[in-house]
Design a protein around this motif. Structure first.
Motif, PDB file in Angstrom:
ATOM      1  N   LYS A   2      16.736  -2.927 -19.376  1.00  0.00           N
ATOM      2  CA  LYS A   2      16.288  -2.028 -18.323  1.00  0.00           C
ATOM      3  C   LYS A   2      17.480  -1.268 -17.728  1.00  0.00           C
ATOM      4  CE  LYS A   2      12.374  -4.910 -16.887  1.00  0.00           C
ATOM      5  NZ  LYS A   2      11.732  -5.589 -15.740  1.00  0.00           N
ATOM      6  N   PHE A   3      17.214  -0.074 -17.266  1.00  0.00           N
ATOM      7  CA  PHE A   3      18.219   0.666 -16.518  1.00  0.00           C
ATOM      8  C   PHE A   3      17.513   1.547 -15.496  1.00  0.00           C
ATOM      9  CE2 PHE A   3      17.074   3.538 -19.912  1.00  0.00           C
ATOM     10  CZ  PHE A   3      17.146   4.803 -19.360  1.00  0.00           C
ATOM     11  N   VAL A   4      18.252   1.953 -14.481  1.00  0.00           N
ATOM     12  CA  VAL A   4      17.701   2.755 -13.394  1.00  0.00           C
ATOM     13  C   VAL A   4      18.238   4.177 -13.504  1.00  0.00           C
ATOM     14  CG1 VAL A   4      17.515   3.012 -10.897  1.00  0.00           C
ATOM     15  CG2 VAL A   4      17.548   0.725 -11.917  1.00  0.00           C
ATOM     16  N   ALA A   5      17.343   5.135 -13.390  1.00  0.00           N
ATOM     17  CA  ALA A   5      17.713   6.550 -13.404  1.00  0.00           C
ATOM     18  C   ALA A   5      17.173   7.217 -12.140  1.00  0.00           C
ATOM     19  CB  ALA A   5      17.167   7.234 -14.647  1.00  0.00           C
ATOM     20  N   PHE A   6      17.776   8.351 -11.807  1.00  0.00           N
ATOM     21  CA  PHE A   6      17.361   9.103 -10.619  1.00  0.00           C
ATOM     22  C   PHE A   6      17.114  10.546 -11.010  1.00  0.00           C
ATOM     23  CE2 PHE A   6      20.287   5.714  -9.482  1.00  0.00           C
ATOM     24  CZ  PHE A   6      19.586   5.029  -8.492  1.00  0.00           C
ATOM     25  N   PRO A  26      25.175  12.904 -15.804  1.00  0.00           N
ATOM     26  CA  PRO A  26      23.960  13.690 -16.009  1.00  0.00           C
ATOM     27  C   PRO A  26      23.301  13.344 -17.343  1.00  0.00           C
ATOM     28  CG  PRO A  26      25.898  15.031 -16.443  1.00  0.00           C
ATOM     29  CD  PRO A  26      26.396  13.718 -15.932  1.00  0.00           C
ATOM     30  N   GLY A  27      21.981  13.462 -17.380  1.00  0.00           N
ATOM     31  CA  GLY A  27      21.249  13.166 -18.599  1.00  0.00           C
ATOM     32  C   GLY A  27      19.923  13.890 -18.626  1.00  0.00           C
ATOM     33  N   ILE A  28      19.168  13.659 -19.686  1.00  0.00           N
ATOM     34  CA  ILE A  28      17.859  14.281 -19.853  1.00  0.00           C
ATOM     35  C   ILE A  28      16.939  13.327 -20.594  1.00  0.00           C
ATOM     36  CG2 ILE A  28      18.442  15.412 -22.041  1.00  0.00           C
ATOM     37  CD1 ILE A  28      16.752  17.812 -21.104  1.00  0.00           C
ATOM     38  N   VAL A  29      15.651  13.384 -20.274  1.00  0.00           N
ATOM     39  CA  VAL A  29      14.618  12.625 -20.980  1.00  0.00           C
ATOM     40  C   VAL A  29      13.626  13.627 -21.543  1.00  0.00           C
ATOM     41  CG1 VAL A  29      12.869  10.825 -20.824  1.00  0.00           C
ATOM     42  CG2 VAL A  29      14.877  10.729 -19.354  1.00  0.00           C
ATOM     43  N   TYR A  30      13.327  13.529 -22.853  1.00  0.00           N
ATOM     44  CA  TYR A  30      12.411  14.483 -23.474  1.00  0.00           C
ATOM     45  C   TYR A  30      11.473  13.739 -24.412  1.00  0.00           C
ATOM     46  CZ  TYR A  30      15.784  14.044 -27.291  1.00  0.00           C
ATOM     47  OH  TYR A  30      16.605  13.549 -28.251  1.00  0.00           O
ATOM     48  N   GLY A  31      10.541  14.481 -25.004  1.00  0.00           N
ATOM     49  CA  GLY A  31       9.601  13.907 -25.953  1.00  0.00           C
ATOM     50  C   GLY A  31       8.328  13.420 -25.286  1.00  0.00           C
ATOM     51  N   LEU A  41      22.509   8.981 -13.821  1.00  0.00           N
ATOM     52  CA  LEU A  41      22.665   7.536 -13.854  1.00  0.00           C
ATOM     53  C   LEU A  41      24.006   7.152 -13.263  1.00  0.00           C
ATOM     54  CD1 LEU A  41      21.286   8.535 -16.787  1.00  0.00           C
ATOM     55  CD2 LEU A  41      21.087   6.077 -17.089  1.00  0.00           C
ATOM     56  N   ASP A  42      24.099   5.939 -12.754  1.00  0.00           N
ATOM     57  CA  ASP A  42      25.382   5.418 -12.283  1.00  0.00           C
ATOM     58  C   ASP A  42      26.310   5.245 -13.483  1.00  0.00           C
ATOM     59  OD1 ASP A  42      26.999   3.934 -10.061  1.00  0.00           O
ATOM     60  OD2 ASP A  42      27.000   2.566 -11.785  1.00  0.00           O
ATOM     61  N   HIS A  56      21.736   0.527 -27.969  1.00  0.00           N
ATOM     62  CA  HIS A  56      21.713   1.611 -28.944  1.00  0.00           C
ATOM     63  C   HIS A  56      20.553   1.491 -29.920  1.00  0.00           C
ATOM     64  CE1 HIS A  56      25.838   3.177 -28.026  1.00  0.00           C
ATOM     65  NE2 HIS A  56      25.953   1.960 -27.541  1.00  0.00           N
ATOM     66  N   SER A  57      20.003   0.306 -30.096  1.00  0.00           N
ATOM     67  CA  SER A  57      19.023   0.101 -31.168  1.00  0.00           C
ATOM     68  C   SER A  57      17.701  -0.481 -30.688  1.00  0.00           C
ATOM     69  CB  SER A  57      19.614  -0.840 -32.232  1.00  0.00           C
ATOM     70  OG  SER A  57      19.969  -2.096 -31.663  1.00  0.00           O
ATOM     71  N   SER A  58      17.495  -0.604 -29.391  1.00  0.00           N
ATOM     72  CA  SER A  58      16.267  -1.195 -28.867  1.00  0.00           C
ATOM     73  C   SER A  58      15.507  -0.189 -28.007  1.00  0.00           C
ATOM     74  CB  SER A  58      16.577  -2.445 -28.022  1.00  0.00           C
ATOM     75  OG  SER A  58      17.287  -3.402 -28.761  1.00  0.00           O
ATOM     76  N   ILE A  59      14.237  -0.495 -27.787  1.00  0.00           N
ATOM     77  CA  ILE A  59      13.450   0.275 -26.842  1.00  0.00           C
ATOM     78  C   ILE A  59      13.847  -0.154 -25.437  1.00  0.00           C
ATOM     79  CG2 ILE A  59      11.114   0.712 -25.996  1.00  0.00           C
ATOM     80  CD1 ILE A  59      10.140   0.325 -28.849  1.00  0.00           C
ATOM     81  N   LEU A  60      14.165   0.817 -24.593  1.00  0.00           N
ATOM     82  CA  LEU A  60      14.668   0.562 -23.248  1.00  0.00           C
ATOM     83  C   LEU A  60      13.586   0.870 -22.222  1.00  0.00           C
ATOM     84  CD1 LEU A  60      18.036   2.474 -23.741  1.00  0.00           C
ATOM     85  CD2 LEU A  60      17.642   0.033 -24.122  1.00  0.00           C
ATOM     86  N   GLU A  61      13.654   0.164 -21.100  1.00  0.00           N
ATOM     87  CA  GLU A  61      12.753   0.429 -19.987  1.00  0.00           C
ATOM     88  C   GLU A  61      13.527   1.189 -18.908  1.00  0.00           C
ATOM     89  OE1 GLU A  61      10.760  -2.975 -18.493  1.00  0.00           O
ATOM     90  OE2 GLU A  61       9.714  -3.399 -20.372  1.00  0.00           O
ATOM     91  N   MET A  62      13.096   2.401 -18.653  1.00  0.00           N
ATOM     92  CA  MET A  62      13.766   3.248 -17.671  1.00  0.00           C
ATOM     93  C   MET A  62      12.955   3.278 -16.383  1.00  0.00           C
ATOM     94  SD  MET A  62      14.724   7.315 -17.882  1.00  0.00           S
ATOM     95  CE  MET A  62      13.001   7.795 -17.737  1.00  0.00           C
ATOM     96  N   GLU A  63      13.585   2.859 -15.293  1.00  0.00           N
ATOM     97  CA  GLU A  63      12.961   2.936 -13.974  1.00  0.00           C
ATOM     98  C   GLU A  63      13.378   4.255 -13.319  1.00  0.00           C
ATOM     99  OE1 GLU A  63      13.888  -0.462 -11.632  1.00  0.00           O
ATOM    100  OE2 GLU A  63      13.208  -1.907 -13.137  1.00  0.00           O
ATOM    101  N   LEU A  64      12.398   5.083 -13.077  1.00  0.00           N
ATOM    102  CA  LEU A  64      12.641   6.386 -12.471  1.00  0.00           C
ATOM    103  C   LEU A  64      11.648   6.554 -11.323  1.00  0.00           C
ATOM    104  CD1 LEU A  64      14.157   9.083 -12.529  1.00  0.00           C
ATOM    105  CD2 LEU A  64      12.428   9.924 -14.128  1.00  0.00           C
ATOM    106  N   GLY A  65      12.134   6.437 -10.084  1.00  0.00           N
ATOM    107  CA  GLY A  65      11.245   6.470  -8.935  1.00  0.00           C
ATOM    108  C   GLY A  65      10.351   5.239  -8.913  1.00  0.00           C
ATOM    109  N   ASP A  66       9.056   5.456  -8.829  1.00  0.00           N
ATOM    110  CA  ASP A  66       8.103   4.348  -8.816  1.00  0.00           C
ATOM    111  C   ASP A  66       7.530   4.052 -10.198  1.00  0.00           C
ATOM    112  OD1 ASP A  66       8.418   4.167  -6.059  1.00  0.00           O
ATOM    113  OD2 ASP A  66       6.812   5.628  -5.671  1.00  0.00           O
ATOM    114  N   ALA A  67       7.987   4.773 -11.202  1.00  0.00           N
ATOM    115  CA  ALA A  67       7.419   4.626 -12.548  1.00  0.00           C
ATOM    116  C   ALA A  67       8.435   3.992 -13.496  1.00  0.00           C
ATOM    117  CB  ALA A  67       6.983   5.984 -13.085  1.00  0.00           C
ATOM    118  N   THR A  68       7.908   3.285 -14.484  1.00  0.00           N
ATOM    119  CA  THR A  68       8.717   2.695 -15.556  1.00  0.00           C
ATOM    120  C   THR A  68       8.201   3.220 -16.889  1.00  0.00           C
ATOM    121  OG1 THR A  68       9.122   0.683 -14.288  1.00  0.00           O
ATOM    122  CG2 THR A  68       9.494   0.567 -16.648  1.00  0.00           C
TER     123      THR A  68
END
Length: 223
Positions: A2-6, A26-31, A41-42, A56-68
């Motif tokens: 898991k990781f936290v994004a803003f 800075p980063g971006i989420v697409y798809g 991200l920190d 690098h090789s697993s499915i990650l859980e991104m916490e962004l606001g109230d959604a995962t």
């Protein structure tokens, strides 16, 4: 993992530079079905996460606001010489869409094999990762390869290993590439034999310019 994004409101070179100065990346989420979304991200937390193979090789859980949401790491841009992540890209994961991912190979049992114990072969890992296709739920963190049965002068191909259920190898030209090879060690030439060979070669070498060496004239005998 898991990781936290803003959410990131501003974009552009100047805004990204100010983010990095403040300890953010800075980063971006697409798809997926959503629109591309700017994130930050920190940096320190991200730097340590990137050192882990699973990131690098697993499915990650991104916490962004109230959604995962589930995402995959797709690209990382590093500074040329500083320990700094300049930008990072993630892709949203659709549970019903097959993925193409590179999965690490973990080798074990090499030291117990006949190739190493009895024949002292040198084992070379030709490939350290495989590109595979699978559904997100079937994506393995790594693929384990047991080398305990490896024999003298043997080669191991992709077809010789058992892939996890639902996982298929993605070929790019070579249908069944070699992943491991065992070869005998090089035998060093004995010093005495090497010296004799060098002496023989020196004696047989022609004189300079291809002409035989001139004989030294003997002094005339005195009467």
């Amino acid at each position: 993992m898991k990781f936290v994004a803003f959410e990131r409101a501003k974009q552009g070179t100047g805004a990204s530079r100010r983010l990095r100065i403040s300890g953010k990346t800075p980063g971006i989420v697409y798809g997926g079905e959503g629109q591309p979304q700017l994130i930050e991200l920190d940096h320190n937390a991200l730097w340590h996460a990137l050192k882990k193979e699973a990131f690098h090789s697993s499915i990650l859980e991104m916490e962004l606001g109230d959604a995962t949401s589930k995402v995959l790491l797709r690209d990382v841009q590093y500074h040329p010489f500083r320990q700094l992540v300049q930008h990072i890209d993630f892709q949203r994961v659709d549970a019903k869409t097959r993925l193409h991912m590179k999965v690490p190979l973990h080798y074990k049992g090499e030291e117990e094999s006949d190739a190493v114990k009895l024949d002292h072969n040198l084992v070379t890992h030709v490939m350290n990762e495989l590109e595979v296709s699978c559904l997100p739920s079937d994506l393995p963190e790594f693929i384990e390869v047991d080398l305990s049965s490896l024999k003298k002068n043997a080669t191991l191909h992709v077809s010789d290993i058992k892939l996890p259920k639902g996982v298929k190898f993605v070929s790019h030209g070579k249908l069944n590439p070699v992943i491991v090879s065992a070869v005998p060690p090089l035998v060093a030439e004995e010093p005495a034999a090497a010296a004799e060979g060098a002496a023989a070669a020196e004696g047989a070498a022609p004189a300079a310019n291809g002409k035989p060496a001139a004989k030294t004239a003997k002094p005339a005998a005195k009467k």
